[in-house]
Motif scaffolding. Sequence first.
Motif, PDB file in Angstrom:
ATOM      1  N   THR A 217       0.829  -1.208   0.000  1.00 33.15           N
ATOM      2  CA  THR A 217       0.000   0.000   0.000  1.00 33.15           C
ATOM      3  C   THR A 217       0.866   1.261   0.000  1.00 33.15           C
ATOM      4  OG1 THR A 217      -0.201  -0.244   2.413  1.00 33.15           O
ATOM      5  CG2 THR A 217      -2.048  -0.997   1.068  1.00 33.15           C
ATOM      6  N   SER A 218       1.987   1.235   0.720  1.00 29.41           N
ATOM      7  CA  SER A 218       2.864   2.414   0.722  1.00 29.41           C
ATOM      8  C   SER A 218       3.497   2.615  -0.654  1.00 29.41           C
ATOM      9  CB  SER A 218       3.944   2.283   1.802  1.00 29.41           C
ATOM     10  OG  SER A 218       4.764   1.163   1.569  1.00 29.41           O
ATOM     11  N   GLN A 219       3.877   1.522  -1.324  1.00 27.85           N
ATOM     12  CA  GLN A 219       4.429   1.636  -2.678  1.00 27.85           C
ATOM     13  C   GLN A 219       3.382   2.179  -3.649  1.00 27.85           C
ATOM     14  OE1 GLN A 219       6.269  -2.040  -4.014  1.00 27.85           O
ATOM     15  NE2 GLN A 219       7.217  -2.354  -2.017  1.00 27.85           N
ATOM     16  N   LEU A 220       2.150   1.719  -3.509  1.00 25.16           N
ATOM     17  CA  LEU A 220       1.074   2.189  -4.380  1.00 25.16           C
ATOM     18  C   LEU A 220       0.804   3.674  -4.148  1.00 25.16           C
ATOM     19  CD1 LEU A 220      -0.864   1.180  -6.519  1.00 25.16           C
ATOM     20  CD2 LEU A 220      -2.490   0.607  -4.723  1.00 25.16           C
ATOM     21  N   LEU A 221       0.842   4.106  -2.895  1.00 22.72           N
ATOM     22  CA  LEU A 221       0.627   5.517  -2.589  1.00 22.72           C
ATOM     23  C   LEU A 221       1.750   6.385  -3.154  1.00 22.72           C
ATOM     24  CD1 LEU A 221      -0.703   5.167   1.064  1.00 22.72           C
ATOM     25  CD2 LEU A 221      -1.907   6.294  -0.816  1.00 22.72           C
ATOM     26  N   TYR A 283      -9.616   8.424  -2.877  1.00 21.76           N
ATOM     27  CA  TYR A 283      -9.155   7.039  -3.019  1.00 21.76           C
ATOM     28  C   TYR A 283      -7.815   6.843  -2.310  1.00 21.76           C
ATOM     29  CZ  TYR A 283     -12.856   6.900  -6.478  1.00 21.76           C
ATOM     30  OH  TYR A 283     -14.082   6.988  -7.085  1.00 21.76           O
ATOM     31  N   ALA A 284      -6.986   7.863  -2.310  1.00 21.73           N
ATOM     32  CA  ALA A 284      -5.713   7.778  -1.583  1.00 21.73           C
ATOM     33  C   ALA A 284      -5.966   7.618  -0.083  1.00 21.73           C
ATOM     34  CB  ALA A 284      -4.869   9.022  -1.852  1.00 21.73           C
ATOM     35  N   ASP A 285      -6.974   8.315   0.436  1.00 25.60           N
ATOM     36  CA  ASP A 285      -7.307   8.187   1.865  1.00 25.60           C
ATOM     37  C   ASP A 285      -7.784   6.776   2.198  1.00 25.60           C
ATOM     38  OD1 ASP A 285      -6.601  10.785   2.440  1.00 25.60           O
ATOM     39  OD2 ASP A 285      -8.632  11.587   2.217  1.00 25.60           O
ATOM     40  N   GLN A 286      -8.478   6.133   1.261  1.00 23.94           N
ATOM     41  CA  GLN A 286      -8.907   4.752   1.490  1.00 23.94           C
ATOM     42  C   GLN A 286      -7.696   3.818   1.578  1.00 23.94           C
ATOM     43  OE1 GLN A 286     -11.747   4.598  -1.872  1.00 23.94           O
ATOM     44  NE2 GLN A 286     -13.304   4.066  -0.368  1.00 23.94           N
ATOM     45  N   LEU A 287      -6.705   4.059   0.732  1.00 23.37           N
ATOM     46  CA  LEU A 287      -5.479   3.259   0.800  1.00 23.37           C
ATOM     47  C   LEU A 287      -4.719   3.537   2.093  1.00 23.37           C
ATOM     48  CD1 LEU A 287      -3.998   3.332  -2.819  1.00 23.37           C
ATOM     49  CD2 LEU A 287      -4.861   1.353  -1.571  1.00 23.37           C
ATOM     50  N   LYS A 288      -4.684   4.795   2.502  1.00 19.99           N
ATOM     51  CA  LYS A 288      -3.988   5.154   3.745  1.00 19.99           C
ATOM     52  C   LYS A 288      -4.641   4.480   4.944  1.00 19.99           C
ATOM     53  CE  LYS A 288      -2.371   9.685   2.135  1.00 19.99           C
ATOM     54  NZ  LYS A 288      -2.517  11.144   2.287  1.00 19.99           N
ATOM     55  N   GLU A 289      -5.957   4.310   4.890  1.00 19.10           N
ATOM     56  CA  GLU A 289      -6.648   3.623   5.985  1.00 19.10           C
ATOM     57  C   GLU A 289      -6.118   2.199   6.122  1.00 19.10           C
ATOM     58  OE1 GLU A 289     -11.170   2.585   7.540  1.00 19.10           O
ATOM     59  OE2 GLU A 289     -10.782   2.769   5.390  1.00 19.10           O
ATOM     60  N   TYR A 290      -5.937   1.510   4.992  1.00 17.39           N
ATOM     61  CA  TYR A 290      -5.447   0.128   5.075  1.00 17.39           C
ATOM     62  C   TYR A 290      -3.945   0.064   5.318  1.00 17.39           C
ATOM     63  CZ  TYR A 290      -9.904  -1.983   4.519  1.00 17.39           C
ATOM     64  OH  TYR A 290     -11.185  -2.395   4.775  1.00 17.39           O
ATOM     65  N   LEU A 291      -3.242   1.135   5.019  1.00 17.43           N
ATOM     66  CA  LEU A 291      -1.842   1.224   5.439  1.00 17.43           C
ATOM     67  C   LEU A 291      -1.777   1.215   6.966  1.00 17.43           C
ATOM     68  CD1 LEU A 291       1.141   1.737   4.498  1.00 17.43           C
ATOM     69  CD2 LEU A 291       0.664   4.171   4.777  1.00 17.43           C
TER      70      LEU A 291
END
Length: 433
Positions: A217-221, A283-291
């Motif tokens: 997830t960090s790489q994707l962000l 959508y970035a915030d959704q990824l950050k949540e799972y980070l």
Amino acid sequence: MAEDVKGESVASNDESDRAASDESLSNTMLTEGSCLLRRMEICVAEAEKRSGKNAVSMQETYTVYLVETRPMDAIAEGRNPPPDSLWRRYSEFELLRNYLIVTYPYIVVPPLPEKRAEFVWHKLSADNMDPDFVERRRIGLENFLLRVASHPVLSNNEMLYHFLTKEHGWKEMVYETGFQTKADSRLRALSATFRVRSPHKRLVEMKHYSDGLQSHTSQLLRARTRVADRLYAVYKVHGNYGRVFSEWSAIEKEMGDGLQSAGHHMDAYAASVDDILEEEEHYADQLKEYLSYAEALRAVCRKHELSQFELEMASQDLISKKQQREELATGIVRTFSLKGMTNKLFGQEAPEQREAKLNLLEELIAEGEETVKEKTAECDEHAEKAWADIVRFKDQKDKDLKEAFINYALMQISMCKKGIQVWSNAKECFLKM
């Protein structure tokens, strides 16, 4: 006179609605077998910037968030009482989450939105008081409350209910639970990680999975941040087309209208990137949540490692005491020790002393056996409950990320279609020249 009677009637109705609302809210904690979100409507309605003195009497600026609640049964009955509302600071949300982590060590507690912006592209403000960032954090805090209030276990916690309904005195109630004394130190957890001998296989695998989830997830962000920077540059460069076409149209007679119209389309295209990237931040915030969820998952696994380590230490201590009892009873010392050397040099202890020590060892062994029994039950219970919640979390994660990726792809498709439409419109302008 009629107006006065009418006014009193309206006031009386408002008061009765408020009383019914209070009674309904107080009854929400009495309903078993259903999550809080089915009994109470919850939202973080707005954010407000305030100034005041902190604990060391220094002036500070901070943000507070308006939490509103309304009982579902009132809505179902057709009544529409005004929501109960109170203001909370971000630090109070942190306190609630820390309390839940300590109280439910086997649960993957939902994370809070970031306190300061991370993985931001260079045109986006990283200031935690920036209005856009505060708004995204408001949405994240509401999402946190909705996740907790929909959890089958967390949603029925009394302190969560008080957080939502008691503006004053809530923090004191939390501290009175003594949850801070139960919090595990990071040093103990780290020691257990390296020294535990028989970790739970499935939880070890899940701990490795959480490492991978965080890494990917960090790489994707980071990739998304780079793409956003380049996308912003590409869109804004189209503004140069608009400027050139508009300036060029001033010196052309037959081509002028077509060039000017094409320039307007390019200007609109260049300006549209701000809305696009604002939607991308969602959508970035959704990824950050799972980070952040990855760390919550890892915390559950670390807690079990600590429980397992304590069990192993208790078992080892019990074995040692039983060996001491055997050596004292038989007079045969199987391992080298200072006690064995003392006995050889100065002779055996008197029977009365040995009997007293044997009795003491019997008591310690009985206590040790009880401790091992309790630690074993605690460890097994934690593993069982943790795995059940991890399965629930994985189902939620799969559903959330699938939906987020699909919506992100649809947004990209829509963005490309807009680009095609802009150039199609420009082509029509050129054809009319």
